[in-house]
Design an enzyme around this catalytic site. Structure first.
Site, mmCIF file in Angstrom:
data_model
loop_
_atom_site.group_PDB
_atom_site.id
_atom_site.type_symbol
_atom_site.label_atom_id
_atom_site.label_comp_id
_atom_site.label_asym_id
_atom_site.label_seq_id
_atom_site.Cartn_x
_atom_site.Cartn_y
_atom_site.Cartn_z
ATOM 1 N N ARG A 1 -5.526 -1.605 6.617
ATOM 2 C CA ARG A 1 -4.756 -1.012 7.715
ATOM 3 C C ARG A 1 -5.614 -0.763 8.953
ATOM 4 O O ARG A 1 -5.111 -0.835 10.069
ATOM 5 C CB ARG A 1 -4.104 0.288 7.257
ATOM 6 C CG ARG A 1 -2.918 0.007 6.365
ATOM 7 C CD ARG A 1 -2.148 1.248 6.030
ATOM 8 N NE ARG A 1 -0.875 0.868 5.452
ATOM 9 C CZ ARG A 1 -0.176 1.640 4.635
ATOM 10 N NH1 ARG A 1 -0.629 2.835 4.300
ATOM 11 N NH2 ARG A 1 0.983 1.225 4.158
ATOM 12 N N LYS B 1 14.514 -0.299 -8.932
ATOM 13 C CA LYS B 1 15.810 0.362 -9.020
ATOM 14 C C LYS B 1 16.835 -0.166 -8.036
ATOM 15 O O LYS B 1 16.523 -0.421 -6.886
ATOM 16 C CB LYS B 1 15.628 1.840 -8.710
ATOM 17 C CG LYS B 1 14.871 2.630 -9.739
ATOM 18 C CD LYS B 1 14.907 4.040 -9.257
ATOM 19 C CE LYS B 1 14.116 5.003 -10.079
ATOM 20 N NZ LYS B 1 14.033 6.273 -9.336
#
Ligand code: ADP
Ligand code: MG
Length: 396
Positions: A36, A203
């Site tokens: 990053r 999920k």
């Protein structure tokens, strides 16, 4: 309309506030992955090369109590930035006050100043995360123009993005944010077709919004990962002990009805009897035994996905196809990486933390047009939601 980017600004002699995403993984005060920081270099270097005075800041982790402060000290990050820029980075160990104000006003052209973790302000009433208006105004007063280059937090209005933007004369996107807007924004607003979405991961409930939005926008939605089993069970199939959200079966049925033929479900899966990295058995989704646990998509499914992807011009992918962290269940995710790498003239976009990590750890990072730097932010962006951290950037 296009957003203003850092290269549209006249930065010479100006104090340029640069909001970056330096939320790097740390262990015992050491940075374990500096991707990053490296990713933010083009924007910072552009400002420095063009005679700007760079004031760089970021959040790191979450600050809920005193004990979180030391754990999320940005000083090691400033050190690493110094090494990567090959020039000194002045660090102020505060998020406000006389020392910071003096450092900001004495900064010279081509110099870099970094201040402490913006979320240190969360200790007292969540001022950063709740976009306390006084805080945004204060930080804005330290600079002349603002560059937002933090996509990972763009889906939340904070003092360090929206709050500053409301109080400076000009706000532009950094090069990283600009790339997110170009690729994800492009797929949302005007995708080249055929437009295929691939969704997997843990999920269904994390991704309802995206699936619903893609039912409208995409030409095909290919489903893999654990979420496939909620759909298969909703269709009445026996899924053995595979991961399933039983409270989402009705929703899965609604989505199946809404999407019709657009939604493509796996036809086979790699099964085991337990959640462990052992050699699995490929089974058709119609022949699961009561003790079968599906941990990856199977080879016939990859064949099917290959057909569905033929000729695709835009592909967005969120969520691994299987438990790619275990080598016995990585083949589906590797297979999808391969399929996308082979597409000609297609925009291929990965969003989602684990999917991006999968593409990187499996060695495919350079095969995609764009790997998003934001998990939650990329999902909300794909959903077609407005992201405050992008909205606050000026139009050209
Ligand atoms: P992303 O971060 O890319 O949005 P998610 O967080 O939704 O992805 O899901 C990633 C996780 O899903 C991975 O840790 C992976 O092991 C898990 N997963 C994928 N397929 C299965 C499966 N069939 N059974 C259990 N877990 C799975
Ligand atoms: Mg994840």
């Amino acid at each position: 309309m296009a957003k203003k980017i850092v290269s549209d600004l006249k930065v010479k002699g100006k104090r340029v506030l640069i909001r970056v995403d330096f939320n790097v993984p740390m262990k015992d005060g050491a940075i374990t992955d500096d991707t990053r920081i490296r990713a933010a270099l083009p924007t910072i270097e552009y400002v420095l090369k063009n005679g700007g005075k760079a004031i760089v800041f970021s959040h790191l982790g979450r600050i809920k109590e005193e004990a979180d402060l030391a754990k999320n000290d940005l000083r090691p990050v400033a050190k690493r930035l110094e090494e990567l820029l090959h020039q000194p980075v002045q660090f102020v160990n505060a998020t406000r006050g006389a020392e910071l104000e003096s450092a900001a006003s004495h900064l010279k052209e081509g110099e870099v100043l970094m201040f402490q973790n913006t979320r240190y302000e969360d200790l007292d009433g969540k001022k950063e995360s709740k976009n306390d208006p006084e805080l945004g105004k204060y930080w804005a007063s330290l600079g002349d123009v603002f560059v937002n280059d933090a996509f990972g937090t763009a889906h939340r209005a904070a003092a360090s993005n929206v709050g500053i933007a409301a109080n400076v004369s000009e706000t532009a996107a950094g090069f990283l944010l600009e790339k997110e807007i170009r690729y994800i924004g492009g797929a949302v607003d005007h995708p080249n077709r055929p437009y295929v979405a691939i969704l997997g991961g843990a999920k269904v409930s994390d991704k309802i919004g995206v699936i619903e939005a893609l039912c409208e926008k995409a030409d095909k939605i290919l489903i893999g990962g654990a979420m496939m089993f909620t759909f298969l069970k909703a269709q009445g199939k026996n899924i053995g002990t595979s991961k399933c959200e039983d409270d989402k079966l009705d929703l899965a049925n609604e989505l199946l009805a809404k999407a019709g033929k657009k939604l493509v479900l796996p036809v086979d899966a790699v099964c085991t009897k337990e959640f462990a990295d052992v050699c699995g058995v490929v089974k058709s989704v119609d022949e699961f035994a009561a003790d079968d646990m599906g941990l990856d998509i199977g080879p016939k499914t990859l064949e099917l996905f290959k057909k569905e992807l033929a000729g695709a011009k835009t592909v967005v992918w969120n969520g691994p196809m299987g438990v790619f962290e275990m080598k016995n269940f990585a083949a589906g995710t590797i297979g999808v990486c391969e399929l996308l790498a082979q597409l000609k003239d297609a925009n291929t976009i990965i969003g989602g933390g684990d999917s991006a990590a999968a593409a990187e750890s499996l060695g495919y990072a350079d095969k995609f047009s764009h790997i998003s730097t934001g998990g939650g932010a990329s999902l909300e962006y794909l959903e077609g939601k407005e992201l405050p951290g992008i909205t606050c950037v000026d139009e050209k």
